[in-house]
Design an enzyme around this catalytic site. Structure first.
Site, PDB file in Angstrom:
ATOM      1  N   LYS A 139       1.504  -1.242   0.549  1.00 44.60           N
ATOM      2  CA  LYS A 139       0.274  -0.065  -0.056  1.00 44.60           C
ATOM      3  C   LYS A 139       0.845   0.708  -0.122  1.00 44.60           C
ATOM      4  O   LYS A 139       2.044   1.758   1.330  1.00 44.60           O
ATOM      5  CB  LYS A 139      -0.589   0.512   1.298  1.00 44.60           C
ATOM      6  N   GLU A 185      -7.449   4.436  -2.898  1.00 40.61           N
ATOM      7  CA  GLU A 185      -7.790   4.998  -1.615  1.00 40.61           C
ATOM      8  C   GLU A 185      -8.133   6.364  -2.113  1.00 40.61           C
ATOM      9  O   GLU A 185      -6.210   7.326  -1.352  1.00 40.61           O
ATOM     10  CB  GLU A 185      -7.572   4.156  -0.948  1.00 40.61           C
ATOM     11  N   ASP A 192      -2.775   5.129  -2.032  1.00 35.35           N
ATOM     12  CA  ASP A 192      -3.610   5.421  -0.759  1.00 35.35           C
ATOM     13  C   ASP A 192      -3.244   7.493  -0.715  1.00 35.35           C
ATOM     14  O   ASP A 192      -2.441   7.720  -0.579  1.00 35.35           O
ATOM     15  CB  ASP A 192      -3.617   5.285   0.369  1.00 35.35           C
ATOM     16  N   ASP A 219      -5.338  -4.328   5.669  1.00 37.25           N
ATOM     17  CA  ASP A 219      -4.168  -3.619   5.313  1.00 37.25           C
ATOM     18  C   ASP A 219      -4.108  -3.755   7.387  1.00 37.25           C
ATOM     19  O   ASP A 219      -4.686  -1.976   7.372  1.00 37.25           O
ATOM     20  CB  ASP A 219      -5.138  -2.766   5.046  1.00 37.25           C
ATOM     21  N   ASP A 279     -12.068   5.961   1.709  1.00 38.44           N
ATOM     22  CA  ASP A 279     -11.918   5.762   3.275  1.00 38.44           C
ATOM     23  C   ASP A 279     -12.270   6.307   4.369  1.00 38.44           C
ATOM     24  O   ASP A 279     -13.132   5.934   5.146  1.00 38.44           O
ATOM     25  CB  ASP A 279     -10.105   5.659   2.972  1.00 38.44           C
ATOM     26  N   LYS A 294       1.999   5.250   0.572  1.00 35.48           N
ATOM     27  CA  LYS A 294       0.836   6.849   0.452  1.00 35.48           C
ATOM     28  C   LYS A 294       1.551   7.271  -0.615  1.00 35.48           C
ATOM     29  O   LYS A 294       2.778   7.538  -1.306  1.00 35.48           O
ATOM     30  CB  LYS A 294       1.819   7.014   1.460  1.00 35.48           C
TER      31      LYS A 294
END
Length: 363
Positions: A160, A218, A190, A320, A243, A162
């Site tokens: 994942k 996300e 994300d 996650d 989210d 960022k």
């Protein structure tokens, strides 16, 4: 079995390295531990960490909410009335979702211990093995690439990554990471609300054109702008996940009805605990929208509770829950999170108990 006492402790934990997102940067966490004592000596354990930029909770507000508002509603009540107790917690005050989550985790831990079964079995779950991802924190591109390669060497098959601080840099970073880790690794991005809707579409189209095969993006836009979220979802082929836009079952229902996203991310610190998390997963399943279970930067106590939920609900498709791997305590032998594997034990409840020195231990 009646609830006799409820204690709240404040704790802190250092991170192995800084954790940086589009919303914040942290090097350590503070959290509360809730210890709920039944009249026969059974102890339920819960925990929560504040994330001011997402939930609005602080360590002080969480402690005050538990001690002065929620606790008096539970003392002397029968723990087996678990749904009524959950409702009492949720109706105790507005907001304070993290504080509510800590108490509800402790309630369910005590309840499962009373039944002498692991928490995931309370929810009808059979599996006790989960495959975790690893988060790649925002950094210089070269460092993010190194972190991604290191994660793959540690057997992680899903990353994942960022993003959200700089759109142009995000374009380059994801491409560099994909080239470094190869095609077999799942990459989830994300943005933590960091892009405008047009930036999001431009960036995702670029990744699609370059064949980077991003599994999901996300929260690309601001949490409260559901029109922008749907705008992005409708214009890209890459799946979009909500989210920060989904705290409650009501919000989940609106997102599903609007067809605003392809995925929902459930976090106990947002939902206020386990019951509302289950409701969100059910609503999403009814609407054909799969879910991921996630966490804030939390202690392993609350993350383990989320893992039990994930092990039980068939609509939770992605895991996650790597926050404990960022903690210094993860280097201790016997830590319950081991690389990409989360193994839930057969001990009753969430699988934690306190040792004589006051430290928690996973079993």
């Amino acid at each position: 079995m009646l609830i006799q006492h409820l204690y709240v402790e404040r704790r802190s934990a250092a991170l192995i390295k800084p954790f940086i997102t589009a919303l914040r940067a942290v090097t350590s966490i503070e959290f509360i531990v809730v210890r709920l004592l039944l009249e026969d000596g059974t102890e339920g354990i819960g925990s929560a960490a504040p994330t001011m930029v997402i939930t609005g909770d602080s360590i002080q507000s969480m402690q005050a909410a538990v001690q002065t508002i929620i606790s008096p509603l539970l003392i002397g009540k029968e723990v087996n009335d678990i749904r009524a107790l959950s409702q009492a917690v949720q109706q105790s005050c507005v907001g304070n979702t993290s504080a509510k989550a800590a108490v509800e985790i402790a309630l369910f831990d005590a309840y499962a211990k009373g039944m002498n079964i692991p928490l995931y079995q309370v929810f009808g779950g059979k599996t006790n093995v989960l495959q975790n991802d690893l988060t790649i924190s925002i950094n210089q591109t070269s460092m993010m690439v190194k972190d991604a390669v290191d994660a793959v060497q540690d057997r992680f098959t899903a990353l994942k990554v960022k993003a959200g601080l700089n759109a142009d840099e995000d374009l380059k970073r994801i491409a560099a990471i994909r080239e470094a880790v190869g095609e077999a690794i799942e990459i989830r991005v994300d943005a933590n609300q960091g892009w405008t809707k047009k930036e999001a579409v431009r960036i995702i189209h670029r990744w699609q054109h370059e064949g980077l095969n991003i599994a999901v993006v996300e929260q690309p836009v601001a949490a409260g702008d559901l029109e922008a979220l749907k705008y992005v979802t409708d214009r890209v082929e890459t799946p979009i996940m909500a989210d920060e836009s989904v705290f409650s079952p009501e919000q989940a229902m609106e997102l599903v009805q609007r067809k605003a996203v392809d995925w929902l991310n459930i976090k106990l610190m947002k939902t206020g605990g386990i019951v509302r998390a289950l409701q969100i997963a059910d609503i999403a399943q009814a609407g054909g929208v799969p879910c991921m279970i996630g966490s804030m930067m939390e202690s392993s106590i609350s993350v383990m509770a989320a893992a039990h939920l994930a092990a039980a609900h068939p609509n939770i498709k992605k895991i996650d829950l790597d926050a404990p791997l960022w903690l210094e305590e993860s280097r201790v032998k016997g830590f319950p999170f081991n690389g990409p594997a989360i193994m839930l034990g057969e001990q009753p409840g969430i699988g934690y108990h306190f040792l004589k020195d006051g430290k928690e231990k996973g079993t």
